[in-house]
Design a protein around this motif. Structure first.
Motif, mmCIF file in Angstrom:
data_model
loop_
_atom_site.group_PDB
_atom_site.id
_atom_site.type_symbol
_atom_site.label_atom_id
_atom_site.label_comp_id
_atom_site.label_asym_id
_atom_site.label_seq_id
_atom_site.Cartn_x
_atom_site.Cartn_y
_atom_site.Cartn_z
ATOM 1 N N THR A 1 0.834 -1.203 0.000
ATOM 2 C CA THR A 1 0.000 0.000 0.000
ATOM 3 C C THR A 1 0.868 1.252 0.000
ATOM 4 O OG1 THR A 1 -1.686 -1.201 1.222
ATOM 5 C CG2 THR A 1 -1.848 1.208 1.233
ATOM 6 N N TRP B 1 -7.844 -1.029 5.954
ATOM 7 C CA TRP B 1 -6.923 -1.361 4.845
ATOM 8 C C TRP B 1 -5.465 -1.378 5.308
ATOM 9 C CZ3 TRP B 1 -9.392 2.617 0.972
ATOM 10 C CH2 TRP B 1 -10.686 2.185 0.635
ATOM 11 N N CYS B 2 -5.251 -1.728 6.571
ATOM 12 C CA CYS B 2 -3.911 -1.876 7.150
ATOM 13 C C CYS B 2 -3.184 -0.544 7.336
ATOM 14 C CB CYS B 2 -3.034 -2.825 6.328
ATOM 15 S SG CYS B 2 -3.668 -4.498 6.385
ATOM 16 N N CYS C 1 -17.300 3.027 3.824
ATOM 17 C CA CYS C 1 -16.140 2.908 2.958
ATOM 18 C C CYS C 1 -16.413 2.278 1.622
ATOM 19 C CB CYS C 1 -15.132 2.019 3.645
ATOM 20 S SG CYS C 1 -15.842 0.402 3.947
#
Lengths: 475, 475
Positions: free
Chosen positions: A215, A239-240, A261
């Motif tokens: 990411t 999303w980490c 989201c």
């Protein structure tokens, strides 16, 4: 060439937890979290997480235990992403919009040992706990999170203690418990249950680490970004990015009020037809450590890269989950031994190597031997100015096997509403004959999950209960 | 919690090689390499690497073989970073500035099967090959790289073929050979031999992948950067940026004329004293996957984080090498089973967690029980306006055990040169007594490696050959 073997010096487990230590060293006095009037620095966040981990260990939380939290995007929610796995326990974040029955089912399924409860979800959780059977093996210790740093005097007998008291009473010199292997579980997230009962998705330290670095690279995240948390951290661990923002030494802006989201808010301003097109044509790219392909779900052979041959989307690599909790059959079904994760999504591969998601595999309707994508039919329905919501599922058919059955709700304030026949004719003008719904069911509002996804499995049950459509009725 | 095990779908080996496939998909028609009048796109580079890999396989290059290259930063140098490991062979890049004897020793040590030779290094390589013993087991096949795409007719009998002919004759549909494990070796680099004979450092696919992602994150590399290659790719694989630029879809600007990497060119404009200070105080940070500590080299216990307690710098994590080729003793010496890589560098840890490199451990001089850093003595010598180069090593001493022995060269054009006594007095005014050189040796130029590093082991031999300094001479 002779074999040079890995050694403990170069094979230490990949884990996102060490990113907080780095942040506390490199960005020590830079802001880590801003929430209302509170600002923490990275060394404070590091210290608070170690203190909380110490207190959790003192309470008996140990390797492999599940610790849950039900809270919005507040500092505590951020901190548990480090503090819970610092004890070698597994973090389980729970959607604040679930109903008490589902919360109860999830807590029992994962045998959660401790549950952090934001004060706003207090009554929901107490109801969920009351639904436990009297002989339940494990009941979570409840820890209350308040906004005003209350200590234990403030909590009633339902709660063991407050979050802040655990932080305050812990030793900042606590040595965090390292994973024995990078394959050790770190988080447990439940699916939202669009297609079946929620499943417990387990990710390991290495997997989360892979997602974090992919990411950061894919988004070209700069040093010390300021990140406004609109995505709920309970959703796929934000999303980490809780770990990713630490890696970049950024500032987390925490808010309670949260935007959903699944759909970007500004897309809601687009016309319905454009929204449908966007939904149908998500270009998909994958991170550096993950490969993607579209294959025939039976033979496993790649489909032609022609942008039209439908197949199941498969993934392979570090960001793929470890498996489903207590569901070896479900795990085996999607994680093939040939080394691919079968996503259940249907797509096509374009000649340029980009893929396009067409549908969930369960949502593909096979009518007269033709595969048709329910999403494509829905995107046509959404172009009808009277229609507010549309979902298409398969209805059993004695002749065609299956036919498309549309569920629609209308916009409010309409003077006239189209009939079933008019809807069908509308679709016939825009779609091949075999894709046109043979049945249209009107509803005030379609059934949805707490995150706003239409529950197609509920609609499928209704369509099944209607029995096979008879050939005559369609003529 | 029940054990959820890794599966082939989520445990595929980490390797930097898949980054080229991603680049060819996402950045297919964007420029990958620009060199003189030549521009390639990412899909062309992908295709050329597969073609070359195919030809190498046809020549019998297979898993575990070493393939070497001696070339400056030209497109071929970039391509072999993918093409050679695409055959599961190990890439060995050789410094173009080495002498023929050393090149010969390295090629024999790693039993290189094939050597790509830039036309500029042609005579060097032919001399190196002539130094092979007549009964040498393995002799590399020589492949000539020219700038003008010559085919095989252009090469004489010393060379098997040209680089471009291998590219042209290969099949772009070649299926590259994946590593069996992420611990499989991918590159072999030789140390420059400042402290001993060059050692063959082996890195594995996982290790290189770790360095690539750490670098991209740490440098906040944006999408599609334009990268001017000044750092030689033969030096530590250009800090892994051949793979990193592919990950970011950037453009590699390749040049022959090359700036040395060990020292930033603009630092040369600084006064000598400032240069010495910079050299002595390198702040060190490590990537997301690597930890660092400073420990007592005997007990392995961390030194105090006080900015003054000397210890050996140790590293742990994904970017640490796999080991030294054919040197199990050297490997065991630096890769402890307790899980740290002993760097041989001496440093201190500051209270804020930053470390400062003080010296190579071999360069620490123990005089009368006091550890002293040769770099600190050198930094004082460099402040003397007459001194051009300075290096300090230990000389055996019958009373103190060791004493500092300085080797210096003077600047050109001096009218008067300081005597040994004057140099010693100069140091005495600026250093504690025990750190002052007891011997000063004057040389026209200090011995250096091909990358410009002073060869202290040569000076140490000279100091040893001088015998023990007698106590009287020091009074």
């Amino acid at each position: 060439m002779e074999q040079v073997k890995p050694n403990p010096a170069n094979s230490s487990p990949q884990t996102p937890l060490s990113l907080l230590e780095k942040a506390a060293t490199v960005f020590d006095d830079c802001p880590s979290i801003i929430y209302n009037d509170t600002t923490y620095t990275w060394s404070q966040t590091h210290r608070r997480c170690l203190q909380l981990a110490c207190s959790l260990s003192s309470l008996g939380i140990t390797r492999g235990d599940v610790v849950s939290i039900i809270a919005p995007n507040i500092p505590a929610m951020y901190e548990v992403h480090f503090a819970v796995p610092f004890t070698a326990a597994i973090l389980n974040t729970i959607n604040t919009r679930l109903d008490a029955r589902t919360v109860s089912v999830l807590l029992q399924h994962c045998q959660s040992k401790l549950l952090f409860v934001d004060y706003f979800s207090r009554s929901l959780v107490l109801e969920a706990i009351s639904l436990f059977p009297p002989d339940a093996e494990v009941r979570p210790l409840l820890v209350l999170i308040t906004d005003d740093d209350q200590d234990d005097d403030a909590v009633d007998s339902d709660f063991g203690c407050t979050y802040e008291s655990l932080v305050k009473n812990g030793d900042p010199g606590f040595k965090w418990v390292r994973p024995k292997s990078e394959w050790d579980p770190i988080v447990l997230n439940y699916t939202s249950g669009t297609t079946s009962a929620p499943k417990g998705v387990v990710h390991c330290h290495r997997g989360i680490y892979s997602i974090v670095v992919d990411t950061l690279i894919d988004w070209s995240v700069p040093k010390q970004p300021v990140y406004l948390w609109t995505l709920p951290m309970f959703h796929a661990n934000g999303w980490c990015l809780p770990w990713g923002i630490a890696a970049a030494g950024g500032t987390n802006i925490c808010l309670r009020l949260i935007v959903s989201c699944a759909w970007k808010p500004h897309w809601n301003l687009l016309p319905a037809a454009e929204r449908a097109r966007l939904k149908a044509r998500q270009g998909v790219k994958v991170g550096a450590s993950t490969e993607v392909d579209v294959v025939d779900p039976v033979s496993g052979v790649s489909v032609r890269r022609d942008g039209s041959s439908l197949g199941e989307i498969v993934l392979r690599g570090g960001s793929v989950m470890l498996g489903y909790l207590k569901d070896p059959i479900g795990t085996r079904k999607c994680l093939s031994q040939e080394g691919w994760f079968y996503t259940g999504d249907v797509g096509v591969m374009h000649p340029d190597g980009y893929l396009e998601i067409k549908d969930r595999s369960k949502d593909v309707i096979i009518s007269g031997g033709e595969n048709l994508s329910s999403v494509e039919v829905e995107s046509v329905l959404y172009t009808n100015p009277a229609i507010n919501e549309a979902a298409v599922v398969a209805r059993p058919d004695e002749y065609w096997g299956e036919t498309p059955c549309a569920f629609v709700s209308f916009k409010t304030g309409l003077t006239t509403k189209p009939s079933e026949k008019e809807i069908i004719e509308y679709c016939r003008a825009k779609l091949p004959h075999y894709m046109v719904p043979k049945t249209v069911v009107f509803q005030d509002e379609l059934p949805k999950t707490s995150t706003g996804k239409i529950q197609k499995f509920v609609l499928r049950e209704i369509a099944n209960s209607m029995g096979k459509s008879a050939r005559l009725s369609r003529l």
